[in-house]
Design a protein around this motif. Structure first.
Motif, PDB file in Angstrom:
ATOM      1  N   ALA A 157     -12.557   3.782   2.134  1.00 13.48           N
ATOM      2  CA  ALA A 157     -11.341   3.179   1.682  1.00 13.48           C
ATOM      3  C   ALA A 157     -10.957   3.077   0.737  1.00 13.48           C
ATOM      4  O   ALA A 157     -11.332   3.816   0.071  1.00 13.48           O
ATOM      5  CB  ALA A 157     -11.369   1.567   2.372  1.00 13.48           C
ATOM      6  N   SER A 158      -9.699   2.661   0.221  1.00 15.61           N
ATOM      7  CA  SER A 158      -9.449   2.677  -0.983  1.00 15.61           C
ATOM      8  C   SER A 158      -8.936   1.041  -1.232  1.00 15.61           C
ATOM      9  O   SER A 158      -8.506   0.316  -0.903  1.00 15.61           O
ATOM     10  CB  SER A 158      -8.188   3.385  -0.780  1.00 15.61           C
ATOM     11  OG  SER A 158      -7.051   2.972  -0.228  1.00 15.61           O
ATOM     12  N   SER A 159      -8.479   1.018  -3.320  1.00 14.45           N
ATOM     13  CA  SER A 159      -8.498   0.134  -3.653  1.00 14.45           C
ATOM     14  C   SER A 159      -7.103  -1.182  -2.704  1.00 14.45           C
ATOM     15  O   SER A 159      -6.750  -2.194  -2.655  1.00 14.45           O
ATOM     16  CB  SER A 159      -8.186   0.077  -4.719  1.00 14.45           C
ATOM     17  OG  SER A 159      -7.384   0.603  -5.289  1.00 14.45           O
ATOM     18  N   VAL A 196     -12.096  -2.424   7.975  1.00 18.23           N
ATOM     19  CA  VAL A 196     -12.732  -2.193   6.654  1.00 18.23           C
ATOM     20  C   VAL A 196     -13.573  -2.728   6.537  1.00 18.23           C
ATOM     21  O   VAL A 196     -14.234  -4.039   6.398  1.00 18.23           O
ATOM     22  CB  VAL A 196     -12.171  -2.799   5.769  1.00 18.23           C
ATOM     23  CG1 VAL A 196     -13.102  -2.241   3.970  1.00 18.23           C
ATOM     24  CG2 VAL A 196     -10.382  -1.916   5.548  1.00 18.23           C
ATOM     25  N   GLN A 253      -6.234  -0.483   0.848  1.00 22.51           N
ATOM     26  CA  GLN A 253      -5.965  -0.084   1.639  1.00 22.51           C
ATOM     27  C   GLN A 253      -4.860  -0.432   2.810  1.00 22.51           C
ATOM     28  O   GLN A 253      -4.293  -2.191   2.266  1.00 22.51           O
ATOM     29  CB  GLN A 253      -7.153  -0.479   2.461  1.00 22.51           C
ATOM     30  CG  GLN A 253      -7.782   0.300   3.549  1.00 22.51           C
ATOM     31  CD  GLN A 253      -7.397   1.368   3.782  1.00 22.51           C
ATOM     32  OE1 GLN A 253      -8.642   1.901   2.940  1.00 22.51           O
ATOM     33  NE2 GLN A 253      -6.913   2.121   4.344  1.00 22.51           N
ATOM     34  N   CYS A 254      -4.458  -0.122   3.219  1.00 22.72           N
ATOM     35  CA  CYS A 254      -2.677  -0.009   4.002  1.00 22.72           C
ATOM     36  C   CYS A 254      -3.762  -0.820   5.158  1.00 22.72           C
ATOM     37  O   CYS A 254      -4.909  -1.121   5.997  1.00 22.72           O
ATOM     38  CB  CYS A 254      -2.271   1.008   4.580  1.00 22.72           C
ATOM     39  SG  CYS A 254      -1.533   1.529   3.192  1.00 22.72           S
ATOM     40  N   ALA A 271     -13.348   2.276   5.791  1.00 20.25           N
ATOM     41  CA  ALA A 271     -12.022   1.872   6.814  1.00 20.25           C
ATOM     42  C   ALA A 271     -11.658   2.951   8.207  1.00 20.25           C
ATOM     43  O   ALA A 271     -12.687   4.284   8.363  1.00 20.25           O
ATOM     44  CB  ALA A 271     -10.640   2.645   6.309  1.00 20.25           C
ATOM     45  N   CYS A 317       0.754  -0.941  -0.216  1.00 24.76           N
ATOM     46  CA  CYS A 317       0.112  -0.299   0.091  1.00 24.76           C
ATOM     47  C   CYS A 317       0.822   0.611   0.328  1.00 24.76           C
ATOM     48  O   CYS A 317       1.418   1.157   0.987  1.00 24.76           O
ATOM     49  CB  CYS A 317      -0.955  -0.174   1.419  1.00 24.76           C
ATOM     50  SG  CYS A 317      -0.165   0.793   3.196  1.00 24.76           S
ATOM     51  N   PRO A 352      -5.499  10.196   4.833  1.00 31.04           N
ATOM     52  CA  PRO A 352      -6.893  10.217   4.460  1.00 31.04           C
ATOM     53  C   PRO A 352      -7.957  11.339   4.790  1.00 31.04           C
ATOM     54  O   PRO A 352      -7.164  11.798   5.468  1.00 31.04           O
ATOM     55  CB  PRO A 352      -7.144   8.541   4.977  1.00 31.04           C
ATOM     56  CG  PRO A 352      -6.665   8.553   6.704  1.00 31.04           C
ATOM     57  CD  PRO A 352      -5.244   9.236   6.309  1.00 31.04           C
ATOM     58  N   GLU A 358      -2.239   6.927   7.432  1.00 41.05           N
ATOM     59  CA  GLU A 358      -1.845   5.678   6.620  1.00 41.05           C
ATOM     60  C   GLU A 358      -0.084   4.798   5.761  1.00 41.05           C
ATOM     61  O   GLU A 358       0.101   5.273   6.048  1.00 41.05           O
ATOM     62  CB  GLU A 358      -2.998   4.794   5.360  1.00 41.05           C
ATOM     63  CG  GLU A 358      -4.432   4.945   5.478  1.00 41.05           C
ATOM     64  CD  GLU A 358      -5.251   4.306   4.455  1.00 41.05           C
ATOM     65  OE1 GLU A 358      -4.625   3.757   3.871  1.00 41.05           O
ATOM     66  OE2 GLU A 358      -5.954   5.595   4.527  1.00 41.05           O
TER      67      GLU A 358
END
Length: 216
Positions: free
Chosen positions: A136-138, A177, A140-141, A182, A108, A113, A161
């Motif tokens: 959340a991102s694609s 998540v 995600q950490c 997240a 990640c 964020p 993150e």
């Protein structure tokens, strides 16, 4: 070398003789013979210029034609010399990273964020923890660094993150998540005293973060 030198002399002649010829043609009191001399001089300069132009053109055109159309241009090239395209084809591709070779998830990227909500947790009349939520991102950490600073009823919260920190006041916590959100939870120590109304603020931007319903 003869043609370039002659061309240079011809240009110099134009520079010197043109004003003289104009004066001979249009000067006051000049008779027909004088004007004819000026006209013939200009005509001679023009003729010599055309001859030089036609002489230089055939000398350049064949070389350009051979370079563009010779089908045997590469026939005498040594076998050990590769063209740029062949060298690129022979270059091995970079080796895959360890995570790609093992089929694991991509690493990640550390990012800051944008928190969209905070939930406060109370124990009795004291604030002892909070939970921060953000989209959340694609990629995600799994962990994040969080810090909280209380000043009266204001809670400044810093979240980043994928960044590990060992500075005082910074905490490395896991990220969960659920349904595209997240979140992370942090237990406050020491426990903050309760105010009638807390205000959560994003420490990076200074924007206010909405509060979710409180839980005990």
């Amino acid at each position: 070398m003869a043609v370039p030198m002659f061309a240079f002399l011809l240009g110099l002649s134009w520079l010197v003789l043109t004003p003289v010829c104009v004066w001979l043609l249009f000067g006051r009191g000049h008779r027909g013979a004088v004007r004819l001399t000026g006209a013939l001089t200009l005509a001679a300069l023009q003729t010599l210029t055309m001859v030089v132009g036609f002489t230089e053109a055939p000398a350049r055109i064949p070389a350009q034609t051979i370079a563009a159309r010779d089908p045997h241009a590469g026939a005498g090239r040594p076998t050990g010399v590769r063209t740029p395209r062949a060298a690129a084809a022979m270059t091995p591709s970079p080796a895959p990273t360890q995570s790609q070779a093992q089929g694991g998830p991509p690493a990640c990227d550390s990012r800051i964020p944008n928190p969209e909500a905070v939930r406060l947790s109370f124990q009795g009349r004291a604030l002892h923890g909070l939970t921060v939520y953000w989209p959340a991102s694609s990629a995600q950490c799994d962990t994040a660094t969080v810090a909280v600073h209380q000043a009266g009823h204001r809670l400044r919260i810093w979240v980043q993150e994928g960044a590990d920190s060992h500075h005082e006041g910074m905490h490395n916590v896991p990220v969960r998540v659920e349904q595209g959100l997240a979140s992370l939870s942090l237990r406050l120590s020491p426990v903050a005293r309760r105010h009638r109304r807390f205000v959560a603020i994003d420490g990076h931007t200074g924007d206010r973060i909405p509060l979710r319903s409180r839980v005990s």
